[in-house]
Scaffold this motif. Structure first.
Motif, mmCIF file in Angstrom:
data_model
loop_
_atom_site.group_PDB
_atom_site.id
_atom_site.type_symbol
_atom_site.label_atom_id
_atom_site.label_comp_id
_atom_site.label_asym_id
_atom_site.label_seq_id
_atom_site.Cartn_x
_atom_site.Cartn_y
_atom_site.Cartn_z
ATOM 1 N N LEU A 4 28.193 90.768 56.526
ATOM 2 C CA LEU A 4 28.836 91.541 55.462
ATOM 3 C C LEU A 4 29.834 92.541 56.046
ATOM 4 O O LEU A 4 30.919 92.749 55.486
ATOM 5 N N LYS A 18 32.994 90.854 57.005
ATOM 6 C CA LYS A 18 33.777 90.417 55.860
ATOM 7 C C LYS A 18 34.447 91.580 55.142
ATOM 8 O O LYS A 18 35.589 91.477 54.691
ATOM 9 N N PHE A 19 33.762 92.730 55.044
ATOM 10 C CA PHE A 19 34.240 93.787 54.154
ATOM 11 C C PHE A 19 34.704 95.072 54.853
ATOM 12 O O PHE A 19 35.463 95.839 54.272
ATOM 13 N N PHE A 52 33.499 103.915 49.077
ATOM 14 C CA PHE A 52 33.569 102.609 48.430
ATOM 15 C C PHE A 52 34.652 102.585 47.350
ATOM 16 O O PHE A 52 35.391 101.602 47.221
ATOM 17 N N LYS A 90 37.691 100.087 47.357
ATOM 18 C CA LYS A 90 37.910 99.196 46.211
ATOM 19 C C LYS A 90 39.361 99.245 45.743
ATOM 20 O O LYS A 90 39.978 98.207 45.471
ATOM 21 N N LEU A 130 39.371 91.902 48.295
ATOM 22 C CA LEU A 130 38.058 92.008 48.928
ATOM 23 C C LEU A 130 37.004 92.464 47.928
ATOM 24 O O LEU A 130 35.854 92.007 47.960
ATOM 25 N N PHE A 131 37.400 93.369 47.029
ATOM 26 C CA PHE A 131 36.459 93.838 46.017
ATOM 27 C C PHE A 131 36.018 92.683 45.123
ATOM 28 O O PHE A 131 34.836 92.585 44.765
ATOM 29 N N GLU A 149 35.728 89.604 45.997
ATOM 30 C CA GLU A 149 34.759 88.872 46.803
ATOM 31 C C GLU A 149 33.421 89.598 46.844
ATOM 32 O O GLU A 149 32.355 88.975 46.765
ATOM 33 N N PHE A 150 33.484 90.926 46.956
ATOM 34 C CA PHE A 150 32.281 91.741 46.990
ATOM 35 C C PHE A 150 31.463 91.520 45.719
ATOM 36 O O PHE A 150 30.238 91.309 45.775
ATOM 37 N N GLN A 193 27.776 89.962 45.341
ATOM 38 C CA GLN A 193 26.701 90.785 44.792
ATOM 39 C C GLN A 193 26.045 90.107 43.595
ATOM 40 O O GLN A 193 24.817 90.123 43.456
ATOM 41 N N MET A 204 23.190 89.787 49.044
ATOM 42 C CA MET A 204 24.555 89.295 48.856
ATOM 43 C C MET A 204 24.800 87.939 49.498
ATOM 44 O O MET A 204 25.931 87.467 49.547
#
Length: 680
Positions: A157, A160-161, A335, A339, A345-346, A348-349, A353, A446
């Motif tokens: 994670l 990725k983020f 965060f 965002k 990316l958000f 994808e998040f 989730q 996730m």
């Protein structure tokens, strides 16, 4: 930088680590005292439990929950929390005491109901029962596997983020292990892989009290654990587990500038304070008894009043809670900024989730072009490629068999030491460890991991599958080479009893699809079920059957369904799974040539079928269906529930043999002529 020798550790300690002040140490001592009181009183009240670990690790627990852990007990699911796993799950009262004191949803009444019916303080920690418990532990060694998997999942994670500007995932995974965990083979598997991958967010604390349940550890183990873990790629520290100064220095260093997983060997005394049992196996798994409990409290200067906790302990944690809530609030602000700056990316998040599926997922699956005939394992691999295009939460891995169990994601890289951008995980020949780590990965909330090996090796993984099923963790097990028809590798690799064995595990969906259509829908079943799924897939090619191309809600989603309807009152009912489904249809056609009326049922998943309402079950298996026959290349165990006592089970009642698949079909009677001869 000047350094000083760390007391008892043999490590060089930077002298810029501030020492604990006397007030903090006094508060930690009160927390440790409360842990001891609650633990031994609860064990005594239940007349069952393990007082040794809570007495021996009270200072470590006080420091972890009173100083080290960065989490929020009032929001235990905060995603960037530090996680703690008690691999030595028999010491559960130690954990419950700390959860209660630090503000999780564990009351004093819950503590008093330790090990009682329907309490949230069962004998071993269960994550689905108790707030603040990160995973279900008890069978030794698996907790460190889950911890390693959570650490790996969090690294995935983070890769990725996290951005150069904001680091969303930077938490640590702490795990307390005992001598039993260290001796269990699974700890070797997961520790070896954790060291290889350089999981620099994993901190393992070894309660080295030199005592096991049967007596002194020296009776059964004389290995050099420190050197063993250094060989795995861990950095190893040592500390006095009862000295707050030493604990503070070591734990601070362990978290600082971490480049690899770290093992802290904590020298402790099991049952510390018990005048007649401390340091012996007698305090491991039995209550102290009224007299020894009183003597222990007197020796440690603890209040004699049962379940007494000083108000100052609650006050300390109330103050600590404000700091912890501020940590989460600061992360929430980070965060929010992340965002806004990273909308893609958000998205994808959120997908990861929510683990949401495309609304047209069934249509997409059926559109996948798959050659005919095709092995179940290859059909599944084609499905995996399609799923991974739109579902970022899917990560795959194999126990050194990806080229054979067909688990590789073709457009993704492999996870490598210190590099976590990939989606393919090479677990090596570590099946049990792989299964425990997959559970941990899923526990990040996730990731849906799928892991692969041959079905016969599910035996190595069974206890991990069992605990995943107990927790209803969403993991997909891709088991291939699922019958005698794998051929020449012979009986050591040919599954016979495994279908029945896996069907026996509550909450596990065991699916044995009969062709590529059912493989596609099996994946849909796995992704929609909030629990573990085992896919049983063939090595040999299977024909695509027009009879199985039905909507999910009428086929796989029912667990069992009619693929060939009778023309009048049935003379025969044939029910089959997997590679034997096409065989059943061939037999039915031959019976029809003889003027017989036949119903054929595909039953890929017993468990899904049992979830259907009574009327549907009756529509499939109810009434006079003539002679009932099951056809499956495994043991007959479980089939007579559906075919009745007088039904005929075409099955395997011996181990297989080493030979080409067609010869094995002849040898064991899985041919049209052989089965017709038996049932006519």
């Amino acid at each position: 930088m000047e350094t000083q020798q760390m007391k008892g550790s043999g490590m060089n300690m930077p002298n810029d680590i501030p020492a604990l002040d006397s007030e903090t140490k006094a508060n930690l001592a009160k927390i440790a005292a409360a842990v001891r009181v609650l633990s031994i009183d609860a064990v005594q009240k239940a007349n069952s439990g393990h007082p040794g670990l809570p007495l021996g690790c009270a200072e470590i627990g006080a420091y972890l929950y009173g100083i080290a852990m960065r989490h929020n007990p009032k929001h235990s699911s905060w995603i960037n929390r530090d996680r703690f796993i008690l691999s030595a799950g028999h010491g559960s009262m130690w954990l419950y005491s700390l959860l209660h004191l630090s503000g999780f949803k564990v009351t004093l009444e819950d503590i008093k109901n330790f090990r009682q019916l329907h309490s949230i303080t069962p004998g071993h920690p269960e994550s689905h029962e108790t707030d603040g418990v990160e995973t279900t532990t008890g069978p030794l060694g698996q907790g460190i596997g889950n911890a390693s998997g959570q650490a790996l999942g969090l690294k995935l994670l983070a890769a990725k983020f996290n951005t150069e500007k904001q680091s969303l995932f930077d938490s640590k995974v702490y795990c307390l292990v005992g001598d039993g965990d260290i001796m269990e083979g699974v700890s070797s598997e997961v520790s070896s892989l954790s060291g290889h991958l350089c999981l620099n967010n994993l901190i393992v604390i070894y309660d080295a009290n030199k005592v096991s349940l049967d007596g002194p550890l020296s009776d059964s183990c004389s290995e050099n654990t420190k050197e063993r873990y250094k060989a795995y790629g861990f950095e190893v520290f040592e500390m006095d587990g009862h000295d707050f100064d030493d604990i503070h220095r070591t734990m601070t260093l362990a978290r600082k500038d971490q480049k690899q997983p770290r093992l802290i060997i904590a020298r402790t005394i099991i049952g510390k304070g018990s005048p007649n049992r401390a340091g012996t196996s007698k305090v491991h798994g039995s209550p102290l008894g009224p007299d020894e409990l009183k003597l222990t409290k007197e020796a440690l200067g603890l209040p004699l009043e049962p379940f007494y906790v000083s108000q100052s302990v609650y006050d300390y944690f109330a103050k600590k809670l404000k700091e912890q809530e501020a940590l989460e609030e600061a992360w929430n602000k980070k965060f929010a900024a992340w965002k806004q700056e990273n909308p893609a990316l958000f998205d994808e998040f959120v997908k990861m989730q929510e683990k949401s599926l495309p609304t047209d997922i069934e249509e997409r699956l059926y559109k996948i072009e798959i050659k005919n005939p095709i092995a179940g394992r290859n059909a599944s691999n084609a499905v995996i490629q399609e799923l991974c295009k739109t579902m970022p939460f899917i990560y795959g891995g194999s126990a050194d068999l990806s080229c054979s169990d067909m688990t590789w994601i073709k457009e993704a890289d492999a996870v490598k030491p210190g590099s976590f951008k990939g989606r393919n995980i090479k677990f090596g020949v570590r099946e049990f460890g792989m299964a425990t780590m997959a559970t941990g990965m899923a526990e990040t909330g996730m990731i849906i991991p799928y892991i692969g090996t041959f079905l016969t090796f599910s035996d190595y993984m069974r206890n991990a599958i069992r605990l995943a099923s107990l927790m209803k963790v969403q993991v997909v097990y891709q088991f291939t080479h699922d019958s005698i028809f794998l051929g020449e590798d012979g009986p050591t690799h040919q599954s016979i009893e495994h279908y029945a064995a896996l069907r026996a595990i509550p909450n596990l969906h065991f699916i044995r699809p009969g062709d590529s259509n059912e493989v596609k829908m099996a994946w849909l079943a796995a992704l929609t079920y909030k629990g573990p799924t085992a896919l049983s897939l063939s090595r040999q090619n299977l024909p695509e059957l027009k009879e199985t191309k039905v909507p999910y809600s009428q086929g796989m989603g029912r667990g069992a369904y009619i693929v060939m309807k009778e023309t009048r009152k049935p003379d025969y009912m044939l029910v089959a799974t997997g590679s034997e489904l096409s065989l059943a249809l061939d037999i039915a056609k031959e019976l029809e040539k003889l003027g017989k009326s036949v119903r054929v049922i595909s039953m890929p998943c017993f468990e899904i079928f049992e979830e259907q309402d009574a009327s549907y079950k009756e529509s499939v298996f109810g009434g006079d269906l003539g002679k009932r026959v099951s056809i499956e290349a495994g043991v007959e165990f479980g089939w007579h529930k559906y075919i009745g006592r007088e039904g005929i089970a075409i099955s395997m009642d011996t181990f297989g043999l080493s030979a080409p698949a067609p010869e094995l079909a002849e040898e064991f009677g899985f041919t049209v002529p052989s089965i017709l001869e038996r049932i006519l």
